[in-house]
Design an enzyme around this catalytic site. Structure first.
Site, PDB file in Angstrom:
ATOM      1  N   MET A  27     -12.953  -5.438   4.793  1.00  0.00           N
ATOM      2  CA  MET A  27     -11.949  -4.646   5.493  1.00  0.00           C
ATOM      3  C   MET A  27     -11.649  -5.235   6.864  1.00  0.00           C
ATOM      4  SD  MET A  27     -10.831  -2.149   3.645  1.00  0.00           S
ATOM      5  CE  MET A  27     -10.094  -1.074   4.895  1.00  0.00           C
ATOM      6  N   HIS A  78      -1.033  -1.008  -4.384  1.00  0.00           N
ATOM      7  CA  HIS A  78      -2.330  -0.635  -3.826  1.00  0.00           C
ATOM      8  C   HIS A  78      -2.347   0.855  -3.502  1.00  0.00           C
ATOM      9  CE1 HIS A  78      -6.056  -1.498  -1.531  1.00  0.00           C
ATOM     10  NE2 HIS A  78      -5.623  -0.523  -0.743  1.00  0.00           N
ATOM     11  N   MET A  92     -12.281   5.158  -1.002  1.00  0.00           N
ATOM     12  CA  MET A  92     -13.122   5.361   0.179  1.00  0.00           C
ATOM     13  C   MET A  92     -13.743   6.740   0.058  1.00  0.00           C
ATOM     14  SD  MET A  92     -10.408   3.682   2.861  1.00  0.00           S
ATOM     15  CE  MET A  92      -9.001   3.914   1.757  1.00  0.00           C
ATOM     16  N   SER A 124       0.834  -1.197   0.000  1.00  0.00           N
ATOM     17  CA  SER A 124       0.000   0.000   0.000  1.00  0.00           C
ATOM     18  C   SER A 124       0.870   1.249   0.000  1.00  0.00           C
ATOM     19  CB  SER A 124      -0.913   0.010   1.227  1.00  0.00           C
ATOM     20  OG  SER A 124      -1.624   1.221   1.299  1.00  0.00           O
ATOM     21  N   MET A 177      -9.156   8.814  -0.805  1.00  0.00           N
ATOM     22  CA  MET A 177     -10.136   9.216   0.207  1.00  0.00           C
ATOM     23  C   MET A 177     -10.570  10.654  -0.038  1.00  0.00           C
ATOM     24  SD  MET A 177      -8.312   7.491   3.563  1.00  0.00           S
ATOM     25  CE  MET A 177      -6.605   7.594   3.015  1.00  0.00           C
ATOM     26  N   HIS A 228      -8.240   1.507  -4.268  1.00  0.00           N
ATOM     27  CA  HIS A 228      -9.327   1.383  -3.287  1.00  0.00           C
ATOM     28  C   HIS A 228      -9.863   2.777  -2.994  1.00  0.00           C
ATOM     29  CE1 HIS A 228     -10.361   0.347   1.190  1.00  0.00           C
ATOM     30  NE2 HIS A 228     -11.453   0.495   0.454  1.00  0.00           N
ATOM     31  N   ASP A 238      -4.814   4.096  -1.964  1.00  0.00           N
ATOM     32  CA  ASP A 238      -6.002   4.478  -1.204  1.00  0.00           C
ATOM     33  C   ASP A 238      -6.401   5.893  -1.563  1.00  0.00           C
ATOM     34  OD1 ASP A 238      -6.507   2.146   0.513  1.00  0.00           O
ATOM     35  OD2 ASP A 238      -4.546   2.609   1.357  1.00  0.00           O
ATOM     36  N   ASP A 275      -7.241  -6.214   3.667  1.00  0.00           N
ATOM     37  CA  ASP A 275      -6.546  -4.937   3.740  1.00  0.00           C
ATOM     38  C   ASP A 275      -6.715  -4.354   5.136  1.00  0.00           C
ATOM     39  OD1 ASP A 275      -5.507  -2.403   3.403  1.00  0.00           O
ATOM     40  OD2 ASP A 275      -7.030  -1.717   2.002  1.00  0.00           O
TER      41      ASP A 275
END
Length: 244
Positions: A159, A55, A90, A30, A59, A88, A57, A197
């Site tokens: 998650m 990976h 969010m 990540s 957000m 991913h 993230d 994750d």
């Protein structure tokens, strides 16, 4: 250490009596745990260490109280490596992000069932860009919230921490959710990746692998190590030589 391994054996023997196909998992470091001040070096170090995919993230500060990686960041990393990108998101409104992430170089886009947009619309938008669609659900969300969508997606992500922040401890209740998913997946008659994750360490990896997980996302465990090659190898093998 010996006591910990014995505990792992007991746990696996109790929870894995059903037939589960065990895979050698893909390791997805990540990037949220990387040192952004030397991003190029960090990516090269992890790629050279044997990462299977990367990976990211994303957000929005609304769905979770934090901000993460942006599409321009992903596009910059795409100039460095051709490894698959697992993104991913969010965010409250995932539909707003699909085009930008596809342009940036995403291969997988995984959104949350708890988001505001209609799930089938998001899945369709992702696939319309030729990408693989993933569906994540948070620790407090039951597995039944995603089961009706499994035949339309490529990846499911239960998650193992509350979404939004790295460095949290793995929640073992996630293993039960993976077991629930394994009851449904054989009925699909098609491949479906199960990713885990949050709080993934070399101690957690054997538990996840023996539940049938195919992708392990790890940030701190890999990027904070002076020997990422060794960590990635331990995550990938899951201690299978010790846990039977």
């Amino acid at each position: 250490m010996k006591m910990a391994k014995n505990c792992l054996k007991l746990f696996i023997n109790k929870t894995n009596r059903r037939s589960v196909q065990i895979h050698t998992p893909k390791i997805a470091p990540s990037l949220l745990a990387a040192d952004f001040s030397r991003l190029g070096e960090e990516v090269k170090r992890i790629v050279d260490a044997g990462a299977d995919m990367l990976h990211f993230d994303v957000m929005d500060g609304e769905f979770v109280p934090n901000f993460g990686i942006s599409p321009p960041f992903i596009a910059a990393v795409r100039q460095i490596t051709q490894l698959p990108f697992d993104v991913h998101i969010m965010v409250t409104h995932p539909l707003r992000y699909i085009k930008a992430l596809a342009t940036a170089g995403a291969d997988f886009i995984t959104f949350h069932i708890e988001s505001a947009d209609e799930p089938y619309e998001v899945i369709s938008a992702i696939k319309a860009h030729g990408l693989k669609a993933g569906l994540a659900f948070s620790p407090k969300t039951p597995t039944t919230a995603v089961t009706s969508y499994l035949s339309d997606i490529d990846l499911v992500l239960p998650m193992s921490v509350e979404p939004g922040f790295g460095g949290q401890a793995f929640q073992r209740e996630t293993l039960g959710k993976i077991a629930e998913l394994q009851q449904v997946i054989p009925q699909l008659k098609r491949p479906l990746d199960i990713s885990v994750d949050g709080g993934v360490t070399t101690e957690v990896a054997p538990l996840a692998i023996h539940q049938g997980v195919t992708i392990l996302v790890a940030g701190t465990a890999i990027f904070r190590s002076q020997e990422p090659e060794a960590v990635i190898e331990k995550l990938r093998t899951g201690g299978t030589e010790d846990v039977v």
